[in-house]
Design a protein around this motif. Structure first.
Motif, short mmCIF file in Angstrom:
data_model
loop_
_atom_site.label_atom_id
_atom_site.label_comp_id
_atom_site.label_asym_id
_atom_site.label_seq_id
_atom_site.Cartn_x
_atom_site.Cartn_y
_atom_site.Cartn_z
N ASN A 122 81.07 46.65 29.41
CA ASN A 122 80.62 46.25 28.09
C ASN A 122 80.44 44.73 28.06
O ASN A 122 81.32 44.00 27.60
CB ASN A 122 81.63 46.71 27.04
N ARG A 124 78.22 41.18 27.11
CA ARG A 124 77.44 40.69 25.99
C ARG A 124 76.08 40.15 26.37
O ARG A 124 75.17 40.11 25.55
CB ARG A 124 78.20 39.57 25.28
N HIS A 125 75.91 39.68 27.60
CA HIS A 125 74.69 38.96 27.97
C HIS A 125 73.94 39.63 29.11
O HIS A 125 74.53 40.23 29.99
CB HIS A 125 75.03 37.52 28.37
N GLU A 140 70.98 38.32 24.51
CA GLU A 140 72.13 39.08 24.04
C GLU A 140 71.83 40.54 24.40
O GLU A 140 70.69 40.97 24.33
CB GLU A 140 72.30 38.94 22.53
N ARG A 141 72.85 41.30 24.78
CA ARG A 141 72.61 42.67 25.24
C ARG A 141 71.91 43.51 24.18
O ARG A 141 70.95 44.23 24.48
CB ARG A 141 73.91 43.33 25.66
N TYR A 142 72.35 43.41 22.95
CA TYR A 142 71.73 44.24 21.90
C TYR A 142 70.25 43.90 21.72
O TYR A 142 69.42 44.79 21.54
CB TYR A 142 72.50 44.13 20.58
#
Length: 166
Positions: A122, A124-125, A140-142
């Motif tokens: 998990n 973030r980047h 950003e991952r999202y």
């Protein structure tokens, strides 16, 4: 007699290869030695060497990513180019000591759901390494997953997604 004639092309090829190596090897070694001497006498830090070798835009992008990612934080690495020149390897090296987890080639990531299934951590980047003079990009991952989904809905020629020239 016939068996001996069959070996002539192979012997000729081996002889030409030996001749080529005898001519090219000293030149190549001399050239490599000059590069080592030049690098040793340059007294440049890694950032200056990066600018000299890869160019200003690549070096600036790496420095920006290094500032955004703490040294102990891992990231997902995506190969945005062909992968033939090892662009992701150079980006990984330039972002060390940050740990990279290779996610795959950008053109193989066809949906956000597929990418989510491939995630082993998990993080973030996401860093996309392009090559061919294009600097790497930090996402950003999202937002990366949203762009993958948007690109899949709009077709692979959609502009503005990961890998676009924006």
């Amino acid at each position: 007699m016939r068996a001996r004639l069959g070996r002539v092309p192979a012997l000729a090829a081996a002889g030409l290869l030996g001749l080529y190596l005898a001519a090219a090897l000293p030149w190549g070694l001399g050239r490599a030695w000059l590069e080592v001497v030049r690098a040793a006498s340059a007294h440049e830090n890694p950032a200056e060497a990066r600018r000299r070798v890869f160019g200003e835009t690549y070096a600036s992008a790496i420095e920006e990513i290094r500032r955004a990612l703490p040294a102990g934080e891992s990231y997902l690495l995506v190969e945005g180019g062909s992968g033939m020149l090892g662009d992701a390897v150079w980006v990984r090296y330039d972002l060390a000591p940050r740990r990279a987890i290779y996610l795959g080639q950008l053109n193989e990531l066809t949906s956000g759901m597929q990418v989510r299934r491939r995630l082993v951590a998990n993080l973030r980047h996401v860093v996309v390494a392009f090559g061919n003079g294009r600097p790497p990009r930090l996402y950003e991952r999202y937002s990366f997953l949203q762009e993958i989904d948007r690109r899949a809905r709009a077709g692979s020629t959609a502009r503005g997604g990961p890998g676009s020239a924006r």
